[in-house]
Motif scaffolding. Sequence first.
Motif, mmCIF file in Angstrom:
data_model
loop_
_atom_site.group_PDB
_atom_site.id
_atom_site.type_symbol
_atom_site.label_atom_id
_atom_site.label_comp_id
_atom_site.label_asym_id
_atom_site.label_seq_id
_atom_site.Cartn_x
_atom_site.Cartn_y
_atom_site.Cartn_z
ATOM 1 N N SER A 13 -78.997 41.033 -49.490
ATOM 2 C CA SER A 13 -77.860 41.107 -50.054
ATOM 3 C C SER A 13 -77.730 39.146 -50.238
ATOM 4 O O SER A 13 -79.031 38.862 -49.835
ATOM 5 C CB SER A 13 -76.800 40.952 -48.153
ATOM 6 O OG SER A 13 -75.917 40.508 -48.008
ATOM 7 N N GLN A 34 -79.759 38.396 -54.628
ATOM 8 C CA GLN A 34 -79.801 39.513 -53.518
ATOM 9 C C GLN A 34 -81.434 39.975 -52.804
ATOM 10 O O GLN A 34 -82.257 39.658 -54.228
ATOM 11 C CB GLN A 34 -79.219 41.000 -53.899
ATOM 12 C CG GLN A 34 -78.050 41.229 -54.345
ATOM 13 C CD GLN A 34 -76.932 40.624 -53.667
ATOM 14 O OE1 GLN A 34 -76.897 41.917 -52.581
ATOM 15 N NE2 GLN A 34 -76.267 39.566 -53.470
ATOM 16 N N THR A 56 -74.295 35.763 -47.312
ATOM 17 C CA THR A 56 -74.138 36.287 -46.437
ATOM 18 C C THR A 56 -74.617 36.503 -44.897
ATOM 19 O O THR A 56 -74.166 37.170 -44.158
ATOM 20 C CB THR A 56 -73.553 38.046 -46.790
ATOM 21 O OG1 THR A 56 -72.462 38.525 -47.852
ATOM 22 C CG2 THR A 56 -73.428 39.136 -46.180
ATOM 23 N N TYR A 88 -74.486 48.836 -49.093
ATOM 24 C CA TYR A 88 -72.973 48.236 -49.109
ATOM 25 C C TYR A 88 -72.314 48.485 -50.311
ATOM 26 O O TYR A 88 -71.460 48.464 -50.515
ATOM 27 C CB TYR A 88 -73.111 46.522 -49.138
ATOM 28 C CG TYR A 88 -73.721 45.234 -50.308
ATOM 29 C CD1 TYR A 88 -72.964 46.215 -51.242
ATOM 30 C CD2 TYR A 88 -74.564 44.978 -49.892
ATOM 31 C CE1 TYR A 88 -73.865 45.270 -51.743
ATOM 32 C CE2 TYR A 88 -75.766 44.106 -51.315
ATOM 33 C CZ TYR A 88 -74.530 44.728 -52.329
ATOM 34 O OH TYR A 88 -75.560 44.228 -53.039
ATOM 35 N N ARG A 146 -79.208 48.262 -43.973
ATOM 36 C CA ARG A 146 -77.886 48.923 -43.773
ATOM 37 C C ARG A 146 -77.370 48.041 -45.577
ATOM 38 O O ARG A 146 -77.899 47.618 -46.099
ATOM 39 C CB ARG A 146 -77.459 46.879 -43.595
ATOM 40 C CG ARG A 146 -75.500 46.940 -43.854
ATOM 41 C CD ARG A 146 -75.147 46.052 -44.480
ATOM 42 N NE ARG A 146 -74.054 45.946 -44.906
ATOM 43 C CZ ARG A 146 -73.418 44.413 -45.502
ATOM 44 N NH1 ARG A 146 -74.574 43.993 -46.640
ATOM 45 N NH2 ARG A 146 -72.399 44.909 -46.008
ATOM 46 N N PRO A 166 -74.288 40.955 -57.150
ATOM 47 C CA PRO A 166 -73.081 41.592 -57.983
ATOM 48 C C PRO A 166 -71.995 40.810 -57.057
ATOM 49 O O PRO A 166 -72.384 40.176 -57.415
ATOM 50 C CB PRO A 166 -73.332 42.624 -56.064
ATOM 51 C CG PRO A 166 -73.734 41.560 -55.514
ATOM 52 C CD PRO A 166 -74.756 40.776 -56.264
ATOM 53 N N TRP A 205 -71.757 36.846 -56.091
ATOM 54 C CA TRP A 205 -72.495 36.916 -55.462
ATOM 55 C C TRP A 205 -73.505 36.115 -55.379
ATOM 56 O O TRP A 205 -74.524 36.591 -56.733
ATOM 57 C CB TRP A 205 -72.869 38.477 -54.588
ATOM 58 C CG TRP A 205 -71.797 38.700 -54.188
ATOM 59 C CD1 TRP A 205 -71.211 39.702 -54.408
ATOM 60 C CD2 TRP A 205 -71.132 37.997 -52.092
ATOM 61 N NE1 TRP A 205 -70.025 40.118 -53.095
ATOM 62 C CE2 TRP A 205 -70.000 39.243 -52.115
ATOM 63 C CE3 TRP A 205 -71.237 37.120 -51.500
ATOM 64 C CZ2 TRP A 205 -69.392 38.877 -50.789
ATOM 65 C CZ3 TRP A 205 -71.002 37.260 -49.871
ATOM 66 C CH2 TRP A 205 -69.481 38.161 -50.051
ATOM 67 N N TYR A 232 -63.943 40.199 -46.835
ATOM 68 C CA TYR A 232 -65.328 39.173 -46.412
ATOM 69 C C TYR A 232 -64.595 38.216 -44.979
ATOM 70 O O TYR A 232 -63.561 37.756 -45.418
ATOM 71 C CB TYR A 232 -66.026 38.841 -47.636
ATOM 72 C CG TYR A 232 -67.045 39.808 -48.115
ATOM 73 C CD1 TYR A 232 -68.157 40.110 -47.925
ATOM 74 C CD2 TYR A 232 -66.226 40.313 -49.286
ATOM 75 C CE1 TYR A 232 -69.150 41.201 -48.525
ATOM 76 C CE2 TYR A 232 -66.624 40.907 -49.880
ATOM 77 C CZ TYR A 232 -68.192 41.626 -48.971
ATOM 78 O OH TYR A 232 -68.459 42.428 -50.358
ATOM 79 N N LEU A 286 -65.159 44.374 -54.053
ATOM 80 C CA LEU A 286 -66.585 44.548 -54.793
ATOM 81 C C LEU A 286 -66.803 45.688 -55.604
ATOM 82 O O LEU A 286 -67.017 47.331 -54.983
ATOM 83 C CB LEU A 286 -67.894 45.005 -53.689
ATOM 84 C CG LEU A 286 -69.012 44.943 -53.584
ATOM 85 C CD1 LEU A 286 -69.685 43.355 -54.167
ATOM 86 C CD2 LEU A 286 -70.315 45.612 -52.884
HETATM 87 N N1 PCA Z 1 -72.451 39.897 -49.828
HETATM 88 C C1 PCA Z 1 -72.304 41.317 -50.120
HETATM 89 C C2 PCA Z 1 -71.969 41.744 -51.217
HETATM 90 C C3 PCA Z 1 -73.157 41.039 -51.912
HETATM 91 C C4 PCA Z 1 -73.825 40.056 -51.173
HETATM 92 O O1 PCA Z 1 -74.376 38.745 -51.233
HETATM 93 C C5 PCA Z 1 -72.368 42.350 -47.999
HETATM 94 O O2 PCA Z 1 -73.501 41.875 -47.864
HETATM 95 O O3 PCA Z 1 -71.949 42.651 -48.324
#
Ligand code: PCA
Length: 312
Positions: free
Chosen positions: A191, A132, A195, A154, A152, A216, A129, A19, A75
């Motif tokens: 997410s 979500q 993010t 992940y 999308r 996550p 994180w 990240y 992750l």
């Molecule tokens: N961001 C990362 C994983 C979980 C999150 O909140 C992403 O979107 O890749």
Amino acid sequence: MALGATAAAAEKWDLPMAYSGSNFHSVTGAEFAACITSGTGGEIEVTTHPGGSLFKGSDIKRAIQTGQVPIGERLLSGHQNENALFGVDSVPFLATSFDDAGKLWTAAKPALEKVLSEQNLTMLYSVPWPPQGLYFKDEVNSVAEMEGIKFRSYNNATARLAELTGMLPVSIEAAEISQAFATGVADSMISSAATGYDRKVWESLGYFYAVDAWLPRNYMLVNSDVWSGVSDKNRAVITACAATAEAAGLQRSMDYTNFTLDGLREGGMSVEKGSDQMNADLREIGVTMTAEWLEAAGDEGKAVVDAFKAMQ
Ligand code: PCA
């Protein structure tokens, strides 16, 4: 003689992270690296490589396992196909708050450590994180309205969620999402607000629904052979740095939750909880995915969930 001793002892560890450098996990990882470098008196010098610059997210775990790098952050839920336990933190609506995510982590840690040690990996710390939520270009009020939208993903759970909602999953690393949304490769994702904020997704997307599906985690992993070669003194230093990082990372994740929700609003996005219909639809999908995960994770997975429920 002193000069010779210093030169012989200095070890350089490259630490890949997926990240962006400004992301709170990466900031925590950079502090962790500095803590090791200074705590070991430079005997182990750690350099972080954020933003997927050394290895992209999906390659980091294997790079550590095979000793291409000694250490890295990943992750783990992205590797659920190797072992269902890696996906314990991404089961929809199992643990939806920081408090519950912490309990689930406590319940799952021994089982996860066992699986990782079989893969030549040692876990140093883990940070969640924020919860979500769902991002869309246009307003969506039910799962039926998601049909056909490019989504999308992940990890395995996000790809499965797309399938069950009738969306079209496309796996894209966080480092690449701004461009993916700008060019229409994807028009939605699940997410954290963090993010979306880090990647300025308001430039392409209009809606964030804070459905709090799961939290996550990222895991700081070290190659077990490398770890057993570290002196007792330096291992104690690294373990202490890891405990500090885990606490600091958790605090940042919690602080960042509201800060980034506000940031999405300031960027011009609608930030809401989502309609009752959509939340009910998603809960139903959560029931399906929980059953699927329990089936895949077998007795070990059930034991983790039972231990977690006993803590609630
Ligand atoms: N961001 C990362 C994983 C979980 C999150 O909140 C992403 O979107 O890749």
